[in-house]
Scaffold this motif. Structure first.
Motif, PDB file in Angstrom:
ATOM      1  N   GLU A   7      58.519  78.782  90.996  1.00  0.00           N
ATOM      2  CA  GLU A   7      57.410  77.860  90.076  1.00  0.00           C
ATOM      3  C   GLU A   7      58.133  76.311  90.587  1.00  0.00           C
ATOM      4  O   GLU A   7      56.974  75.414  90.356  1.00  0.00           O
ATOM      5  N   PHE A   8      59.321  75.901  90.541  1.00  0.00           N
ATOM      6  CA  PHE A   8      59.582  74.448  90.812  1.00  0.00           C
ATOM      7  C   PHE A   8      59.270  74.013  92.205  1.00  0.00           C
ATOM      8  O   PHE A   8      58.510  73.046  92.385  1.00  0.00           O
ATOM      9  N   ASN A   9      59.238  75.043  93.321  1.00  0.00           N
ATOM     10  CA  ASN A   9      58.663  74.749  94.613  1.00  0.00           C
ATOM     11  C   ASN A   9      57.181  74.652  94.448  1.00  0.00           C
ATOM     12  O   ASN A   9      56.604  73.928  95.235  1.00  0.00           O
ATOM     13  N   ALA A  76      57.034  58.988  86.467  1.00  0.00           N
ATOM     14  CA  ALA A  76      57.106  60.226  85.728  1.00  0.00           C
ATOM     15  C   ALA A  76      57.158  61.277  86.375  1.00  0.00           C
ATOM     16  O   ALA A  76      56.697  61.332  87.515  1.00  0.00           O
ATOM     17  N   PRO A  77      57.967  62.262  86.113  1.00  0.00           N
ATOM     18  CA  PRO A  77      58.086  63.667  86.745  1.00  0.00           C
ATOM     19  C   PRO A  77      56.788  64.578  86.808  1.00  0.00           C
ATOM     20  O   PRO A  77      55.995  64.093  85.896  1.00  0.00           O
ATOM     21  N   PRO A  78      56.440  65.256  87.804  1.00  0.00           N
ATOM     22  CA  PRO A  78      55.298  66.136  87.764  1.00  0.00           C
ATOM     23  C   PRO A  78      55.155  66.770  86.356  1.00  0.00           C
ATOM     24  O   PRO A  78      56.357  67.195  85.906  1.00  0.00           O
ATOM     25  N   ALA A  79      53.851  67.166  85.849  1.00  0.00           N
ATOM     26  CA  ALA A  79      53.630  67.799  84.844  1.00  0.00           C
ATOM     27  C   ALA A  79      54.539  69.224  84.840  1.00  0.00           C
ATOM     28  O   ALA A  79      54.366  69.980  85.892  1.00  0.00           O
ATOM     29  N   GLY A  80      55.058  69.519  84.038  1.00  0.00           N
ATOM     30  CA  GLY A  80      55.651  71.041  83.893  1.00  0.00           C
ATOM     31  C   GLY A  80      57.043  71.153  84.462  1.00  0.00           C
ATOM     32  O   GLY A  80      57.720  71.862  84.225  1.00  0.00           O
ATOM     33  N   MET A  81      57.623  69.942  85.218  1.00  0.00           N
ATOM     34  CA  MET A  81      58.943  70.327  85.851  1.00  0.00           C
ATOM     35  C   MET A  81      59.906  69.987  84.559  1.00  0.00           C
ATOM     36  O   MET A  81      60.758  71.109  84.639  1.00  0.00           O
ATOM     37  N   GLU A  82      60.078  69.283  83.623  1.00  0.00           N
ATOM     38  CA  GLU A  82      61.059  69.135  82.915  1.00  0.00           C
ATOM     39  C   GLU A  82      61.234  70.261  82.021  1.00  0.00           C
ATOM     40  O   GLU A  82      62.215  70.976  81.610  1.00  0.00           O
ATOM     41  N   GLU A  83      59.845  70.827  81.538  1.00  0.00           N
ATOM     42  CA  GLU A  83      59.946  72.081  80.744  1.00  0.00           C
ATOM     43  C   GLU A  83      60.268  73.382  81.520  1.00  0.00           C
ATOM     44  O   GLU A  83      61.233  74.081  80.963  1.00  0.00           O
ATOM     45  N   LEU A  84      59.880  73.352  82.692  1.00  0.00           N
ATOM     46  CA  LEU A  84      60.398  74.560  83.568  1.00  0.00           C
ATOM     47  C   LEU A  84      61.835  74.569  83.779  1.00  0.00           C
ATOM     48  O   LEU A  84      62.597  75.457  83.479  1.00  0.00           O
ATOM     49  N   ILE A  85      62.312  73.371  84.002  1.00  0.00           N
ATOM     50  CA  ILE A  85      63.787  73.162  84.162  1.00  0.00           C
ATOM     51  C   ILE A  85      64.823  73.424  82.953  1.00  0.00           C
ATOM     52  O   ILE A  85      65.881  73.719  83.028  1.00  0.00           O
ATOM     53  N   GLY A  86      64.150  72.657  81.911  1.00  0.00           N
ATOM     54  CA  GLY A  86      64.652  72.531  80.575  1.00  0.00           C
ATOM     55  C   GLY A  86      65.722  71.735  80.376  1.00  0.00           C
ATOM     56  O   GLY A  86      66.798  71.498  79.643  1.00  0.00           O
ATOM     57  N   ALA A  87      65.450  70.400  81.295  1.00  0.00           N
ATOM     58  CA  ALA A  87      66.333  69.224  81.034  1.00  0.00           C
ATOM     59  C   ALA A  87      65.479  68.084  81.475  1.00  0.00           C
ATOM     60  O   ALA A  87      64.410  68.325  82.145  1.00  0.00           O
ATOM     61  N   LYS A  88      65.896  66.751  81.062  1.00  0.00           N
ATOM     62  CA  LYS A  88      65.397  65.693  81.386  1.00  0.00           C
ATOM     63  C   LYS A  88      65.444  65.404  82.911  1.00  0.00           C
ATOM     64  O   LYS A  88      66.619  65.016  83.263  1.00  0.00           O
ATOM     65  N   PHE A  89      64.328  64.931  83.447  1.00  0.00           N
ATOM     66  CA  PHE A  89      64.465  64.222  84.922  1.00  0.00           C
ATOM     67  C   PHE A  89      65.143  63.080  84.906  1.00  0.00           C
ATOM     68  O   PHE A  89      64.562  62.204  84.060  1.00  0.00           O
ATOM     69  N   VAL A  90      66.133  62.725  85.778  1.00  0.00           N
ATOM     70  CA  VAL A  90      66.637  61.268  85.779  1.00  0.00           C
ATOM     71  C   VAL A  90      66.307  60.603  86.917  1.00  0.00           C
ATOM     72  O   VAL A  90      65.709  59.447  86.880  1.00  0.00           O
ATOM     73  N   HIS A  91      66.195  61.193  88.337  1.00  0.00           N
ATOM     74  CA  HIS A  91      66.020  60.548  89.358  1.00  0.00           C
ATOM     75  C   HIS A  91      65.994  61.517  90.653  1.00  0.00           C
ATOM     76  O   HIS A  91      66.366  62.533  90.693  1.00  0.00           O
ATOM     77  N   LEU A  92      65.109  60.906  91.665  1.00  0.00           N
ATOM     78  CA  LEU A  92      64.815  61.667  92.963  1.00  0.00           C
ATOM     79  C   LEU A  92      65.480  60.878  93.991  1.00  0.00           C
ATOM     80  O   LEU A  92      65.321  59.833  94.167  1.00  0.00           O
ATOM     81  N   PHE A  93      66.265  61.581  94.768  1.00  0.00           N
ATOM     82  CA  PHE A  93      66.915  61.278  96.012  1.00  0.00           C
ATOM     83  C   PHE A  93      66.234  61.819  97.234  1.00  0.00           C
ATOM     84  O   PHE A  93      65.969  62.981  97.099  1.00  0.00           O
ATOM     85  N   SER A  94      65.536  61.030  98.251  1.00  0.00           N
ATOM     86  CA  SER A  94      64.607  61.957  99.105  1.00  0.00           C
ATOM     87  C   SER A  94      64.697  61.105 100.413  1.00  0.00           C
ATOM     88  O   SER A  94      64.900  60.127 100.820  1.00  0.00           O
ATOM     89  N   ASP A  95      64.755  61.997 101.434  1.00  0.00           N
ATOM     90  CA  ASP A  95      65.010  61.575 102.915  1.00  0.00           C
ATOM     91  C   ASP A  95      64.116  62.588 103.923  1.00  0.00           C
ATOM     92  O   ASP A  95      63.820  63.780 103.566  1.00  0.00           O
ATOM     93  N   ARG A 111      71.469  67.030  82.274  1.00  0.00           N
ATOM     94  CA  ARG A 111      72.571  67.972  82.076  1.00  0.00           C
ATOM     95  C   ARG A 111      72.572  69.084  83.209  1.00  0.00           C
ATOM     96  O   ARG A 111      71.700  69.287  83.922  1.00  0.00           O
ATOM     97  N   SER A 112      73.664  69.855  83.022  1.00  0.00           N
ATOM     98  CA  SER A 112      73.777  71.100  83.977  1.00  0.00           C
ATOM     99  C   SER A 112      72.394  71.863  83.673  1.00  0.00           C
ATOM    100  O   SER A 112      72.233  72.185  82.665  1.00  0.00           O
ATOM    101  N   ILE A 113      71.862  72.657  84.679  1.00  0.00           N
ATOM    102  CA  ILE A 113      70.867  73.516  84.545  1.00  0.00           C
ATOM    103  C   ILE A 113      71.188  74.979  85.149  1.00  0.00           C
ATOM    104  O   ILE A 113      70.153  75.688  85.216  1.00  0.00           O
ATOM    105  N   GLU A 114      72.363  75.036  85.630  1.00  0.00           N
ATOM    106  CA  GLU A 114      72.559  76.381  86.227  1.00  0.00           C
ATOM    107  C   GLU A 114      72.457  77.345  84.774  1.00  0.00           C
ATOM    108  O   GLU A 114      73.214  77.151  83.890  1.00  0.00           O
ATOM    109  N   ASP A 115      71.836  78.525  85.263  1.00  0.00           N
ATOM    110  CA  ASP A 115      72.094  79.782  84.235  1.00  0.00           C
ATOM    111  C   ASP A 115      73.326  80.584  84.790  1.00  0.00           C
ATOM    112  O   ASP A 115      73.909  81.256  83.787  1.00  0.00           O
ATOM    113  N   THR A 116      73.682  80.604  85.887  1.00  0.00           N
ATOM    114  CA  THR A 116      74.863  81.548  86.344  1.00  0.00           C
ATOM    115  C   THR A 116      75.938  80.550  86.867  1.00  0.00           C
ATOM    116  O   THR A 116      75.793  79.226  87.226  1.00  0.00           O
ATOM    117  N   GLY A 117      77.096  81.029  87.341  1.00  0.00           N
ATOM    118  CA  GLY A 117      77.953  80.162  87.692  1.00  0.00           C
ATOM    119  C   GLY A 117      77.607  79.635  89.401  1.00  0.00           C
ATOM    120  O   GLY A 117      78.630  79.149  89.961  1.00  0.00           O
TER     121      GLY A 117
END
Length: 124
Positions: A7-9, A76-95, A111-117
Motif C-alpha cells: 500500500e505504501f508503494n 504535506a505528505p500524500p493522503a493516507g501515508m501517515e495513517e498507513l504507517i501509524g506515525a507522523k511524517f518528518v522529512h523525505l531524502f531523495s536522489d 518514531r519507530s514503525i517496525e512491527d518486527t525486529g
C-alpha cells in the motif's frame, strides 16, 4: 507487514505519476526503525531521457526529480501515508541516478514503525 509495504508503494507510485506523468515501474521498500527506504526503478519518461542527453539537461531532470518531490513532501505528505504507517511524517531524502534510472527515497517518521525486529520488503 508486506500488505502495508504494498500500500505504501502504491501511494508513492501514484504521487509520482501525478507529478511527472510516469510512476516507477518497480519499487523495493524496507522499513527500519523510523525510516521507510524505497528504491524506485524505471522512473524516467521518454522526454526526460531525451533531455538528460546533455549535461544541462541532466541537471534539470535531476533537480526536478529530487527537489521538486522534496518540496511536495515538505508541504504535506500524500493522503493516507501517515495513517498507513501509524506515525507522523518528518522529512523525505531523495536522489536519482539518471544513467541507471534508479531513485532512492528515505522517508523519515517521528518514531519507530517496525512491527518486527527485522527488515521487511515488498516489490511490485
Amino acid at each position: 507487514m508486506s500488505k502495508k509495504i504494498h500500500e505504501f508503494n502504491d501511494i508513492i507510485r501514484k504521487l509520482r505519476k501525478e507529478l511527472f506523468g510516469k510512476g516507477p515501474e518497480r519499487i523495493h521498500t524496507v522499513i527500519k526503525d523510523n525510516m521507510v527506504i524505497s528504491t524506485l526503478y524505471g522512473n524516467l519518461t521518454p522526454t526526460e531521457k531525451f533531455i538528460a542527453q546533455t549535461s544541462e539537461g541532466k541537471e534539470m531532470v535531476h533537480a526536478a526529480r529530487t527537489r521538486m518531490i522534496q518540496d511536495v513532501y515538505d508541504k504535506a505528505p500524500p493522503a493516507g501515508m501517515e495513517e498507513l504507517i501509524g506515525a507522523k511524517f518528518v522529512h523525505l531524502f531523495s536522489d536519482i541516478k539518471l544513467q541507471d534510472d534508479i531513485a532512492i527515497s528515505v522517508f523519515l517518521f517521528d518514531r519507530s514503525i517496525e512491527d518486527t525486529g527485522g527488515e521487511s520488503n515488498g516489490s511490485r
